[in-house]
Write a protein that holds these residues in place. Structure first.
Motif, PDB file in Angstrom:
ATOM      1  N   SER A 143       1.743  -0.970  -8.831  1.00 58.89           N
ATOM      2  CA  SER A 143       2.693  -2.131  -8.920  1.00 58.89           C
ATOM      3  C   SER A 143       4.125  -1.400  -8.951  1.00 58.89           C
ATOM      4  O   SER A 143       5.065  -2.460  -8.762  1.00 58.89           O
ATOM      5  CB  SER A 143       2.450  -2.934 -10.328  1.00 58.89           C
ATOM      6  N   GLY A 144       4.145  -0.145  -9.262  1.00 65.25           N
ATOM      7  CA  GLY A 144       5.770   0.131  -9.421  1.00 65.25           C
ATOM      8  C   GLY A 144       6.469  -0.444 -11.071  1.00 65.25           C
ATOM      9  O   GLY A 144       7.644  -0.373 -11.120  1.00 65.25           O
ATOM     10  N   LEU A 145       5.462  -0.906 -11.827  1.00 65.42           N
ATOM     11  CA  LEU A 145       5.978  -1.668 -13.080  1.00 65.42           C
ATOM     12  C   LEU A 145       6.555  -0.423 -13.897  1.00 65.42           C
ATOM     13  O   LEU A 145       5.850   0.865 -13.946  1.00 65.42           O
ATOM     14  CB  LEU A 145       5.113  -2.504 -13.766  1.00 65.42           C
ATOM     15  N   PRO A 146       7.398  -0.530 -14.702  1.00 68.04           N
ATOM     16  CA  PRO A 146       8.003   0.555 -15.527  1.00 68.04           C
ATOM     17  C   PRO A 146       6.913   0.795 -16.760  1.00 68.04           C
ATOM     18  O   PRO A 146       6.110  -0.536 -17.313  1.00 68.04           O
ATOM     19  CB  PRO A 146       9.065   0.045 -16.438  1.00 68.04           C
ATOM     20  N   TRP A 147       6.609   1.930 -17.166  1.00 66.49           N
ATOM     21  CA  TRP A 147       5.497   2.331 -18.045  1.00 66.49           C
ATOM     22  C   TRP A 147       6.314   3.329 -19.039  1.00 66.49           C
ATOM     23  O   TRP A 147       6.569   4.410 -18.572  1.00 66.49           O
ATOM     24  CB  TRP A 147       4.236   3.043 -17.332  1.00 66.49           C
ATOM     25  N   VAL A 148       6.361   3.059 -20.479  1.00 66.32           N
ATOM     26  CA  VAL A 148       7.054   3.840 -21.012  1.00 66.32           C
ATOM     27  C   VAL A 148       5.937   4.564 -22.284  1.00 66.32           C
ATOM     28  O   VAL A 148       5.286   3.789 -22.871  1.00 66.32           O
ATOM     29  CB  VAL A 148       8.138   2.934 -22.020  1.00 66.32           C
ATOM     30  N   MET A 161      -0.826   6.657 -10.900  1.00 64.53           N
ATOM     31  CA  MET A 161      -1.311   5.203 -10.660  1.00 64.53           C
ATOM     32  C   MET A 161      -0.203   4.424  -9.883  1.00 64.53           C
ATOM     33  O   MET A 161      -0.416   3.344  -9.879  1.00 64.53           O
ATOM     34  CB  MET A 161      -1.951   4.781 -11.743  1.00 64.53           C
ATOM     35  N   GLY A 162       0.864   5.009  -9.778  1.00 69.43           N
ATOM     36  CA  GLY A 162       1.822   4.305  -9.024  1.00 69.43           C
ATOM     37  C   GLY A 162       2.770   3.474  -9.762  1.00 69.43           C
ATOM     38  O   GLY A 162       3.465   2.507  -9.301  1.00 69.43           O
TER      39      GLY A 162
END
Length: 197
Positions: A143-148, A161-162
Motif C-alpha cells: 500500500s505504501g502507507l506510513p509504518w512507524v 511488505m511495501g
C-alpha cells in the motif's frame, strides 16, 4: 478493504512511538524495589541486575494488565504530531506487541483515547509479546502507507511488505535498517508525510 497511499491512514506501533511505555515500566519496577542499571538494549531483563528473561516477561505481562496502562504518557512530541496529522485528515491504525489479553487491550485503547482523542486510533491490533507483526501488516501489503516503528526487525518487515517505514530513534536500535527513514520525533514524521501530500 484495499489500502493505498491515498487512504489517509498511518500505521504505527505504540510503545516507544506514541506511548512512553518504557518510562512507566521502569517507574513501576522501581516501586517494586528493582534498581535500574544503565542499558541501551531492547531486552528489558538486562536493565535490572539479577532479573532473568523469564521473570522480566512475567513482570511485563503483569504490568500490561495493570492500571498503569491507563496513564502511560505520550512519547516525546507524539500528541502534537498526531494532532497535526489528524488535522490533515489522517486516522491511525495501531499494531502493538503487548500480549493478547482483551482487558489489557481495552486499557490500551482507553489510554490512546485519553491522550489523543476518540476516533484518532480507529483500529488497534495486538499481537503476542515479542510476537511477529507480519500477519497484522498483511492487509496493508504493497500500500505504501506510513509504518512507524521502534523495532528494527518490525521496521524491516514493513519495508519488505511495501510500506513507507519510519524508525523512531532509540539507543537500542542504532543498527542501520535499510529502506527506512530514521526519525527522532513526530515533527520529523509530519514533515515527511505532510510535505508529500
Amino acid at each position: 478493504m484495499t489500502y493505498n497511499k491515498d487512504s489517509k491512514i498511518i500505521l504505527t506501533d505504540c510503545d516507544g512511538v506514541v506511548l512512553w511505555w518504557e518510562q512507566a515500566f521502569h517507574e513501576w519496577m522501581q516501586s517494586r524495589g528493582h534498581v535500574k542499571l544503565y542499558s541501551n538494549t531492547y531486552s528489558l531483563h538486562e536493565h535490572y541486575e539479577g532479573l532473568s528473561a523469564e521473570q522480566a516477561m512475567r513482570d511485563i505481562i503483569e504490568f500490561n494488565g495493570s492500571s498503569w496502562m491507563l496513564s502511560l504518557p505520550a512519547f516525546r512530541d507524539a500528541r502534537v504530531g498526531v494532532a497535526r496529522l489528524v488535522e490533515a485528515g489522517y486516522k491511525f491504525h495501531a499494531i502493538t506487541a503487548m500480549g493478547t489479553d482483551p482487558y489489557a487491550k481495552e486499557l490500551r485503547q482507553m489510554n490512546l483515547d485519553r491522550l489523543f482523542g476518540h476516533d484518532v486510533f480507529v483500529d488497534l491490533t495486538v499481537v503476542p509479546l515479542n510476537g511477529d507483526k507480519r500477519a497484522a501488516l498483511e492487509p496493508y501489503r504493497g500500500s505504501g502507507l506510513p509504518w512507524v516503528e521502534d523495532s528494527s526487525s518490525h521496521a524491516t518487515d514493513g519495508f519488505n511488505m511495501g510500506l513507507d517505514v519510519y524508525l523512531m530513534d532509540h539507543l537500542y536500535n542504532q543498527d542501520d535498517v535499510w529502506g527506512t527513514k530514521r526519525v527522532s520525533c513526530w515533527s520529523d514524521i509530519c514533515n515527511f508525510i505532510l510535505d508529500s501530500d
